[in-house]
Design an enzyme around this catalytic site. Structure first.
Site, PDB file in Angstrom:
ATOM      1  N   GLU A 137       6.725  14.641  15.919  1.00  0.00           N
ATOM      2  CA  GLU A 137       7.231  15.511  14.853  1.00  0.00           C
ATOM      3  C   GLU A 137       7.420  14.730  13.568  1.00  0.00           C
ATOM      4  OE1 GLU A 137      10.052  17.451  12.177  1.00  0.00           O
ATOM      5  OE2 GLU A 137      10.349  15.562  13.185  1.00  0.00           O
ATOM      6  N   GLU A 138       7.911  13.493  13.691  1.00  0.00           N
ATOM      7  CA  GLU A 138       8.357  12.768  12.498  1.00  0.00           C
ATOM      8  C   GLU A 138       7.238  12.413  11.532  1.00  0.00           C
ATOM      9  OE1 GLU A 138      11.211  12.709  11.645  1.00  0.00           O
ATOM     10  OE2 GLU A 138      12.592  12.534  13.321  1.00  0.00           O
TER      11      GLU A 138
ATOM     12  N   ASP B 294      18.499  12.860  16.203  1.00  0.00           N
ATOM     13  CA  ASP B 294      17.144  13.256  15.812  1.00  0.00           C
ATOM     14  C   ASP B 294      16.122  12.513  16.661  1.00  0.00           C
ATOM     15  OD1 ASP B 294      15.027  14.351  14.487  1.00  0.00           O
ATOM     16  OD2 ASP B 294      15.239  13.157  12.676  1.00  0.00           O
TER      17      ASP B 294
END
Ligand SMILES: [Zn+2]
Length: 455
Positions: free
Chosen positions: A324-325, A290
């Site tokens: 994104e996170e 990820d």
């Protein structure tokens, strides 16, 4: 007349078969290149081992921007450029401390502050604990029972769900909104069971957000073993207390970048196909699954096309999205710029579900667009890509949907993703070279078909 129609039909069929045959030959070459000369695994090694954690605003994130830009320039793509974007800058600070105080006994348990959480203050927080499995259960307890306490959200991911993302979806509201729901009833802290089906000592961090008009209380994830111990201890002694200290802080927004590399289309350069992943990762991890995997696979897609001498009709872009996170600012910025610059994005493919064995693609588009892509299944099924149908696209490419872009979410096998997700063990060693390369080839094959046939 009848004969004429039949001849025409036959000619169309022959043409269709030839096209399918040409496609299948090219797809075979794509897989051969990815599996014989693949570069993605060594790139992932560099990104995880030489650069490491890449939370938005960190020096790691900046190094990853510089390195992926340089890497794509070295590949000789037609254009490599950065897009400025302001990102949130949250820092964890010194490592957290936590223990269960049960009578005279203190038992240390592993926790990790959730991204965006406030600190506890230097003395930490200690209070009695109320354990709940849902917001409904919490509200039923009411402020009387919750005020001044630490709320412990302990609903596990449902192990009977075959797709683990469904199980995650069924539990993650506790992490995202638990602190807010607890604070509404006067709680002074919130502890959330880690989002995973495995029983181990790794706390899984992740983003959370505070509601408006509610006190900002500190919140952290506890490992599943820690959660089980806390729950068991509470059943034996409901009056025990829990202590935690965390030192996190939100700094002013920082300047960062999306990194974009492209091969310019030979026939329809104004039609763009995006393939991407997100470059940022959580601070605890190397961000291998990820989403280092998605990033190196996306660059590999362009490298494969180039090395096979395939000159795409349309412009193909590899995009490393930032943030994104804990904010999605990069994805939002990319779509905003596409709109501002009147760019026509016909399709976007995202890999953000780990570098595991490929299973297929989820599609967001009209029924006609989906049907066209599903018709490619016979070309892709021999490579294990059998799950092609309606589904999620991806967080970063999501904002492109408003421009009419058809979205494709790469779907690898989901069984092990949440063993690693947002933890210190999401590292290079957790990724299989073979599976990573198969994923890159799958994405390249889809991008090739999208380029050849449009949607
Ligand atoms: Zn991700």
């Amino acid at each position: 007349m009848m004969k004429k129609t039949l001849t025409l039909l036959l000619m169309l069929l022959v043409g269709y078969c030839r096209a399918q045959n040409a496609d299948s030959v090219t797809i075979r070459k794509i897989y051969n290149e990815a599996l014989s000369n693949g570069q993605s695994y060594e790139w992932l090694r560099h990104l995880t081992k030489q650069i490491g954690p890449r939370l938005s605003g960190s020096t790691g994130a900046q190094k990853a921007v510089d390195w992926t830009k340089q890497l794509m320039e070295q590949q000789g793509f037609d254009r490599v450029f950065l897009q400025d974007v302001m990102v949130p800058h949250w820092v964890r600070g010194a490592k957290e401390e936590a223990y269960i105080r049960n009578g005279k006994q203190k038992t240390t348990v592993p926790i990790a502050a959730l991204g965006g959480s406030v600190a506890t203050g230097p003395k930490g927080v200690e209070a009695g604990v109320v354990e709940v499995k849902s917001f409904t259960e919490l509200r039923a307890l009411g402020a009387d029972k919750v005020k001044g306490k630490i709320v412990f959200f302990n609903r596990p991911m449902d192990p009977t769900k075959i797709n683990t993302f469904e199980a995650y979806g069924g539990a993650v509201e506790q992490r995202a909104n638990g602190a807010t729901e607890a604070a509404k009833l006067g709680a002074i802290g919130a502890i959330v069971r880690s989002m995973t089906n495995v029983h181990d000592d790794n706390p899984h961090t992740g983003s959370m957000r505070y509601g408006t008009g509610v006190p900002l209380i500190p919140t952290a994830a506890i490992s599943t073993n820690g959660a089980d111990l806390l729950s068991k201890s509470l059943s034996e002694n409901p009056n025990l207390t829990f202590y935690f200290k965390q030192n996190s802080e939100t700094l002013p927004d920082a300047k960062s970048y999306n990194v974009v590399g492209e091969i310019r289309g030979s026939e329809k350069p104004d039609e763009i196909i995006v393939v991407g992943g997100h470059l940022d990762s959580w601070d605890l991890s190397e961000g291998a699954h990820d989403d280092g995997s998605g990033c190196v696979q996306s660059i590999e897609v362009l490298r494969i096309l180039k090395s096979l001498g395939i000159k795409p009709k349309r412009t193909i872009r590899a995009v490393m999205f930032m943030n994104e996170e804990n904010g999605l600012r990069g994805g939002v910025q990319y779509a905003d710029l596409a709109k501002k610059n009147n760019e026509k994005h016909i399709a976007a493919v995202e890999s953000d579900n780990g570098g595991f064995t490929p299973r297929g693609f989820g599609i967001v588009g009209t029924p006609d667009q989906r049907a066209k892509a599903i018709a490619w299944k016979p070309l892709l099924a021999p490579y294990g890509l059998t799950e092609i149908g309606p589904g999620g696209g991806g967080a970063d490419i999501g904002p492109l949907a408003t421009l009419g872009t058809v979205l494709f979410g790469f779907k690898p096998d989901t069984q092990r993703y949440f063993d690693y997700h947002h933890t210190a063990v999401d590292r290079f060693e957790a990724v299989s070279q073979r599976e990573l390369e198969l994923g890159a080839a799958s994405m390249a094959a889809l991008v090739y078909l999208l380029d050849q046939h449009g949607l």
